[in-house]
Design an enzyme around this catalytic site. Sequence first.
Site, mmCIF file in Angstrom:
data_model
loop_
_atom_site.group_PDB
_atom_site.id
_atom_site.type_symbol
_atom_site.label_atom_id
_atom_site.label_comp_id
_atom_site.label_asym_id
_atom_site.label_seq_id
_atom_site.Cartn_x
_atom_site.Cartn_y
_atom_site.Cartn_z
ATOM 1 C CB SER A 19 -1.275 14.109 6.784
ATOM 2 O OG SER A 19 -2.641 13.504 6.208
ATOM 3 C CE1 TYR A 64 -3.301 2.875 0.759
ATOM 4 C CE2 TYR A 64 -1.950 3.382 2.765
ATOM 5 C CZ TYR A 64 -2.968 3.624 2.016
ATOM 6 O OH TYR A 64 -3.652 4.775 1.997
ATOM 7 C CE LYS A 98 1.729 17.195 -1.153
ATOM 8 N NZ LYS A 98 0.794 15.957 -1.949
ATOM 9 C CG HIS A 113 -2.058 12.333 -3.706
ATOM 10 N ND1 HIS A 113 -2.326 13.609 -3.213
ATOM 11 C CD2 HIS A 113 -2.334 11.443 -2.870
ATOM 12 C CE1 HIS A 113 -2.887 13.308 -1.856
ATOM 13 N NE2 HIS A 113 -2.933 12.029 -1.818
ATOM 14 N NE ARG A 129 0.216 6.537 -1.704
ATOM 15 C CZ ARG A 129 -0.223 5.375 -1.342
ATOM 16 N NH1 ARG A 129 -1.431 5.033 -1.605
ATOM 17 N NH2 ARG A 129 0.741 4.724 -0.685
ATOM 18 N NE ARG A 134 5.169 5.564 -2.773
ATOM 19 C CZ ARG A 134 4.413 6.416 -3.531
ATOM 20 N NH1 ARG A 134 5.170 7.455 -3.991
ATOM 21 N NH2 ARG A 134 3.215 6.138 -3.957
ATOM 22 C CB SER A 182 2.278 17.205 -5.649
ATOM 23 O OG SER A 182 1.656 16.000 -5.213
ATOM 24 C CB VAL A 234 3.264 10.437 4.575
ATOM 25 C CG1 VAL A 234 2.671 8.989 4.376
ATOM 26 C CG2 VAL A 234 3.976 10.926 3.314
ATOM 27 C CE1 TYR A 239 -6.268 15.216 0.504
ATOM 28 C CE2 TYR A 239 -5.712 14.367 3.010
ATOM 29 C CZ TYR A 239 -5.529 14.410 1.430
ATOM 30 O OH TYR A 239 -4.832 13.685 1.023
ATOM 31 C CB THR A 297 -4.222 17.914 -0.619
ATOM 32 O OG1 THR A 297 -3.044 17.882 -0.016
ATOM 33 C CG2 THR A 297 -4.147 16.767 -1.779
#
Length: 392
Positions: A137, A55, A259, A283, A286, A338, A281, A109, A160, A186
Amino acid sequence: MESAGRSLRAVRPLFEMNEPQTPLSPLSHIPANVFCAQDYEFLAQRFIAAPSFAYIAGGSAHDVTLAANREAFAELSIVPRLLRDVTHGHTRLELLGQPMPHPVLLAPVAFQTLAHPRGELDTARGAAAMEACVVSSTLSSYPLEDIARTGGPARWFQLYLQPDREITLDLLRRAEAAGYRAIVVTLDAAVQRPSLRALRAGFQMPPHCTPANLQGYPVPEAAPGAGQSPVFQGLMRAAPTQDDLAWLLEQTILPVLVKGVLHPDDARALQTMGVAGLVISNHGGRALDGAPATLRMLPAIRAAVGDGYPLLLDGGIRSGTDIFKAIAQGADAVMIGRLQVYALSVAGALGVAHMLRLLREELEACMAMAGCATLADIRQASLIPQREEPSC
């Protein structure tokens, strides 16, 4: 780099032979065989459960954009320069009026307890040790207030926009009260296709991974009506609009960045609205699978907004050389996604700090060999496509 090649050979056998069924517990020390920042990516497979690793490592759908992010860096070469005095060199910069000792930030993240029991708390501690700005986040496993208390003063909050503006406003006020110094909104993740890699690995979000910041807020109803599209009348019903962003800009004196930008026209429009800066970005691969690599879109966006307007980039960065290339293509700074989670899984806060130190050292070595004493010098560096004959 030769040392990086040695480290790949040294680390890979650790997880290719006799791989255990149960992940290892995080270490309290730095493994002796970590020679470059990317080594944490290989080691993490021993410390994160296989479905969770799939994931974290995966993008969306077929991982086309995920791969494109890495390929874009590999397609560029840096031309070294000779007889340049870099003895006064440094990596300092000022971003949104905030002095920073280096251009490496930790990207937002979500659900970092997938990788380590202390999740974002240890990430914040590791960032503070290296004076790196951490972007917390909305979907963190720990409340934003706890993360703020654990880390250093360099912290931004990723937001968000919620379907209920009162909830958005409450999150904003909590971030302001906790001392976050910028808001990163984002906008590119209203719809996300699941990672086929994660689905095939049988990944399911563990019960302990919940969005701590959203606890206590009412859950919005997103189900479409009979005969309606689950995407257009479902997920997109809660997607942010231009009016939502304009409203948010009026609610805070903190700088607001957006973002998820990939198109030059969007970049210009956001700049005109009064957004303080942009994060180029996709994402981390993703969002839309098949979207272009962030590095490939960066020069056009820099040209669209002009010099002096803050641009950050994430997606595919694994080394100090990658950071150099991003800055040479127009970024002021970069965000690491990551890699921070991989380092966190191996050695907690110590691993995160060590990974950041390695990236900074790799960047400084690259700058020295390219004849660049400062980040501003990197903008004048010579990059050529790998497959193209040099013209210099």
